[in-house]
Scaffold this motif. Structure first.
Motif, PDB file in Angstrom:
ATOM      1  N   LEU A   7       0.832  -1.202   0.000  1.00 43.24           N
ATOM      2  CA  LEU A   7       0.000   0.000   0.000  1.00 43.24           C
ATOM      3  C   LEU A   7       0.867   1.254   0.000  1.00 43.24           C
ATOM      4  N   ALA A   8       1.935   1.246   0.777  1.00 42.76           N
ATOM      5  CA  ALA A   8       2.833   2.404   0.813  1.00 42.76           C
ATOM      6  C   ALA A   8       3.434   2.669  -0.572  1.00 42.76           C
ATOM      7  N   ASP A   9       3.852   1.601  -1.248  1.00 40.20           N
ATOM      8  CA  ASP A   9       4.453   1.770  -2.569  1.00 40.20           C
ATOM      9  C   ASP A   9       3.430   2.284  -3.586  1.00 40.20           C
ATOM     10  N   LEU A  10       2.229   1.717  -3.550  1.00 40.93           N
ATOM     11  CA  LEU A  10       1.201   2.122  -4.499  1.00 40.93           C
ATOM     12  C   LEU A  10       0.759   3.560  -4.240  1.00 40.93           C
ATOM     13  N   GLN A  11       0.660   3.906  -2.969  1.00 38.95           N
ATOM     14  CA  GLN A  11       0.304   5.274  -2.600  1.00 38.95           C
ATOM     15  C   GLN A  11       1.368   6.255  -3.078  1.00 38.95           C
ATOM     16  N   GLU A  12       2.632   5.899  -2.847  1.00 39.10           N
ATOM     17  CA  GLU A  12       3.724   6.796  -3.226  1.00 39.10           C
ATOM     18  C   GLU A  12       3.820   6.961  -4.740  1.00 39.10           C
ATOM     19  N   SER A  13       3.393   5.964  -5.487  1.00 40.80           N
ATOM     20  CA  SER A  13       3.445   6.053  -6.948  1.00 40.80           C
ATOM     21  C   SER A  13       2.451   7.062  -7.505  1.00 40.80           C
ATOM     22  N   GLY A  14       1.450   7.430  -6.681  1.00 44.72           N
ATOM     23  CA  GLY A  14       0.426   8.359  -7.126  1.00 44.72           C
ATOM     24  C   GLY A  14      -0.770   7.703  -7.778  1.00 44.72           C
ATOM     25  N   ALA A  15      -0.723   6.383  -7.950  1.00 43.04           N
ATOM     26  CA  ALA A  15      -1.793   5.693  -8.662  1.00 43.04           C
ATOM     27  C   ALA A  15      -3.130   5.750  -7.936  1.00 43.04           C
ATOM     28  N   LEU A  16      -3.090   5.847  -6.615  1.00 43.31           N
ATOM     29  CA  LEU A  16      -4.327   5.847  -5.841  1.00 43.31           C
ATOM     30  C   LEU A  16      -4.965   7.230  -5.739  1.00 43.31           C
ATOM     31  N   GLY A  17      -4.241   8.261  -6.114  1.00 39.33           N
ATOM     32  CA  GLY A  17      -4.733   9.614  -5.920  1.00 39.33           C
ATOM     33  C   GLY A  17      -4.578  10.046  -4.473  1.00 39.33           C
ATOM     34  N   SER A  18      -5.247  11.103  -4.116  1.00 42.86           N
ATOM     35  CA  SER A  18      -5.109  11.669  -2.767  1.00 42.86           C
ATOM     36  C   SER A  18      -5.849  10.831  -1.738  1.00 42.86           C
ATOM     37  N   TYR A  23      -9.124   6.425  -0.952  1.00 46.94           N
ATOM     38  CA  TYR A  23      -8.382   7.332  -1.832  1.00 46.94           C
ATOM     39  C   TYR A  23      -9.305   7.781  -2.963  1.00 46.94           C
ATOM     40  N   GLU A  24      -8.828   8.682  -3.777  1.00 50.15           N
ATOM     41  CA  GLU A  24      -9.604   9.116  -4.939  1.00 50.15           C
ATOM     42  C   GLU A  24      -9.963   7.948  -5.857  1.00 50.15           C
ATOM     43  N   HIS A  25      -9.035   6.997  -6.000  1.00 52.54           N
ATOM     44  CA  HIS A  25      -9.191   5.974  -7.026  1.00 52.54           C
ATOM     45  C   HIS A  25      -9.411   4.560  -6.480  1.00 52.54           C
ATOM     46  N   ALA A  26      -9.433   4.399  -5.163  1.00 53.68           N
ATOM     47  CA  ALA A  26      -9.628   3.055  -4.618  1.00 53.68           C
ATOM     48  C   ALA A  26      -9.883   3.128  -3.115  1.00 53.68           C
ATOM     49  N   THR A  27     -10.524   2.096  -2.599  1.00 56.44           N
ATOM     50  CA  THR A  27     -10.643   1.865  -1.164  1.00 56.44           C
ATOM     51  C   THR A  27      -9.808   0.641  -0.813  1.00 56.44           C
ATOM     52  N   VAL A  28      -8.991   0.782   0.226  1.00 58.14           N
ATOM     53  CA  VAL A  28      -8.182  -0.335   0.711  1.00 58.14           C
ATOM     54  C   VAL A  28      -8.564  -0.586   2.163  1.00 58.14           C
ATOM     55  N   GLU A  29      -8.913  -1.842   2.463  1.00 60.65           N
ATOM     56  CA  GLU A  29      -9.375  -2.183   3.808  1.00 60.65           C
ATOM     57  C   GLU A  29      -8.530  -3.302   4.407  1.00 60.65           C
ATOM     58  N   THR A  56     -10.649  -2.336  -3.455  1.00 58.62           N
ATOM     59  CA  THR A  56     -11.815  -2.027  -4.294  1.00 58.62           C
ATOM     60  C   THR A  56     -11.503  -0.796  -5.137  1.00 58.62           C
ATOM     61  N   PRO A  57     -11.343  -0.949  -6.431  1.00 60.80           N
ATOM     62  CA  PRO A  57     -11.050   0.223  -7.276  1.00 60.80           C
ATOM     63  C   PRO A  57     -12.304   1.059  -7.482  1.00 60.80           C
ATOM     64  N   ALA A  58     -12.131   2.337  -7.699  1.00 63.76           N
ATOM     65  CA  ALA A  58     -13.247   3.207  -8.070  1.00 63.76           C
ATOM     66  C   ALA A  58     -13.666   2.888  -9.500  1.00 63.76           C
ATOM     67  N   PRO A  59     -14.913   3.215  -9.869  1.00 66.62           N
ATOM     68  CA  PRO A  59     -15.343   3.000 -11.255  1.00 66.62           C
ATOM     69  C   PRO A  59     -14.378   3.669 -12.236  1.00 66.62           C
ATOM     70  N   GLY A  60     -13.994   2.919 -13.234  1.00 64.55           N
ATOM     71  CA  GLY A  60     -13.051   3.432 -14.209  1.00 64.55           C
ATOM     72  C   GLY A  60     -11.598   3.216 -13.841  1.00 64.55           C
ATOM     73  N   GLN A  61     -11.339   2.670 -12.638  1.00 68.20           N
ATOM     74  CA  GLN A  61      -9.969   2.456 -12.182  1.00 68.20           C
ATOM     75  C   GLN A  61      -9.675   0.970 -11.966  1.00 68.20           C
ATOM     76  N   GLU A  62     -10.419   0.123 -12.659  1.00 63.28           N
ATOM     77  CA  GLU A  62     -10.303  -1.317 -12.434  1.00 63.28           C
ATOM     78  C   GLU A  62      -8.890  -1.849 -12.700  1.00 63.28           C
ATOM     79  N   HIS A  63      -8.107  -1.155 -13.521  1.00 59.23           N
ATOM     80  CA  HIS A  63      -6.744  -1.599 -13.798  1.00 59.23           C
ATOM     81  C   HIS A  63      -5.877  -1.625 -12.537  1.00 59.23           C
TER      82      HIS A  63
END
Length: 366
Positions: free
Chosen positions: A136-147, A249-255, A270-277
């Protein structure tokens, strides 16, 4: 170990329940367990025989004579800082079980001792080291998840009255606090590790069901410098025990839902709609490793072996301890507390209850 490394010689100080977790993790990490120290010689001997420690000692000074690189402090919380100060003065690095100290003042004193002695202190906050948190830290730092936006951090545990009837439990002078300091701190440390720095907190706390000096539950609303908002609950009066963190996050929920430790199966993405990738990005990553003392000790022993800085440093732990202090300060004073407010001269710098006697025993349930 390579030629540039050596096998650290370790002493375990205090041989109660949590010491067994430290001993097992240290053995898995390749450390040499040299000596066990306890004021009760029979308990020390029993522990040493059970976990395979070569010898026992009545004091830290006596243990130091065996030539130790590192000591793991597993005593009740009130002795964590004094034992660490003594160990550093004797030339040893230190690992502190949570909470690393009873107050922000004690943390500052430990930092000063590090500078004076050249020794290092690392604090056990083991949930930072499982695979899920690192992914999660790596994915967050990459910016892929948004704010980061919102979420929650709940430690909903259950401890009956017999738990608090143990003489050193539930006392400000000995434990430093209730579930905010001694239980939920694991979860909100992970929250801050991922989303910090925090900016301000408004909190409530109370003694609702247990006869104890400290709170048995606290609730807080935390605002981060990023603008994200979360709630934090720390409870030991919740019959269905669980530990829950949710990160929206803007683009996903992580639980994450677990109890006392997690592996990859405890996470949900759980990705947000349109962020399934992003689902594939979450699934990718290193082999699964659970959280726990072993995960952190692997890093600590590697650092001690190579002369590098072990995780989690006192500076790393300070924001977590500062949030705990701020939750108490807000709950007791009824005011919002900002990061940086609790400094020299503030009563909560020296003690979690600020010596303001909240939730006095005579107000508790019979």
């Amino acid at each position: 170990m390579t030629q540039a490394q050596h096998r650290p010689r370790v002493g375990i100080i205090g041989t109660g329940g949590i010491a067994h977790a430290h001993a097992e993790a240290l053995k898995l990490a390749g450390a040499e367990l040299v000596v066990a120290v306890d004021i009760d010689p029979h308990r020390a001997t029993e522990f040493a025989e059970k976990v395979g420690v070569g010898q026992t000692a009545p004091t830290l000074a006596a243990a130091a004579e065996t030539g130790l690189d590192l000591v793991a402090v597993c005593t009740p919380p009130s002795s964590h800082a004094p034992v660490a100060l003594e160990a550093m003065a004797l030339g040893m690095d230190v690992v502190l079980e949570k909470p690393p100290a009873l107050s922000l003042r004690q943390l500052r004193e430990l930092q000063e001792a590090e500078r004076a002695t050249g020794r290092r202190v690392s604090c056990i906050f083991q949930h930072r080291f499982g695979t899920g948190a690192r992914k999660l830290a790596d994915l967050q730092e990459s910016g892929a998840l948004g704010s980061p936006l919102t979420g929650f951090c709940n430690t909903l545990w259950f401890r009956d009255q017999a738990y608090f009837d143990v003489p050193w439990r539930g006392q400000w002078d000995v434990e430093g606090g209730g579930p905010t300091m001694g239980h939920g701190i694991h979860q909100f440390d992970l929250l801050l590790h991922l989303w910090g720095p925090w900016q301000e907190v408004t909190a409530f706390a109370g003694k609702l069901a247990r006869r104890t000096e400290t709170e048995d539950v606290s609730t807080a609303i935390v605002r981060f410098e990023s603008g994200a908002l979360t709630t934090v609950i720390n409870s030991v009066i919740s019959p269905r025990e669980t530990s829950q963190l949710r990160f929206d996050y803007e683009h996903a929920t992580v639980e994450l839902e677990h109890l006392y430790g997690y592996d990859d199966s405890n996470w949900r993405f759980t990705p947000a709609p349109g962020q399934e990738h992003l689902t594939a990005a979450w699934a990718d990553g290193p082999a699964s490793a659970p959280s726990g003392h072993s995960a952190q000790y692997a890093r600590i022993i590697e650092a001690v072996s190579t002369g590098t800085v072990p995780p989690v440093t006192l500076a790393d732990a300070y924001p977590t301890m500062e949030l705990a202090a701020a939750i108490y300060a807000s709950a007791i004073t009824g005011k919002t507390v900002r990061r940086g407010d609790i400094t020299e001269g503030n009563p909560f710098f020296d003690r979690a209850d600020g010596r303001l006697e909240p939730w006095k025993l005579e107000k508790s349930h019979a």
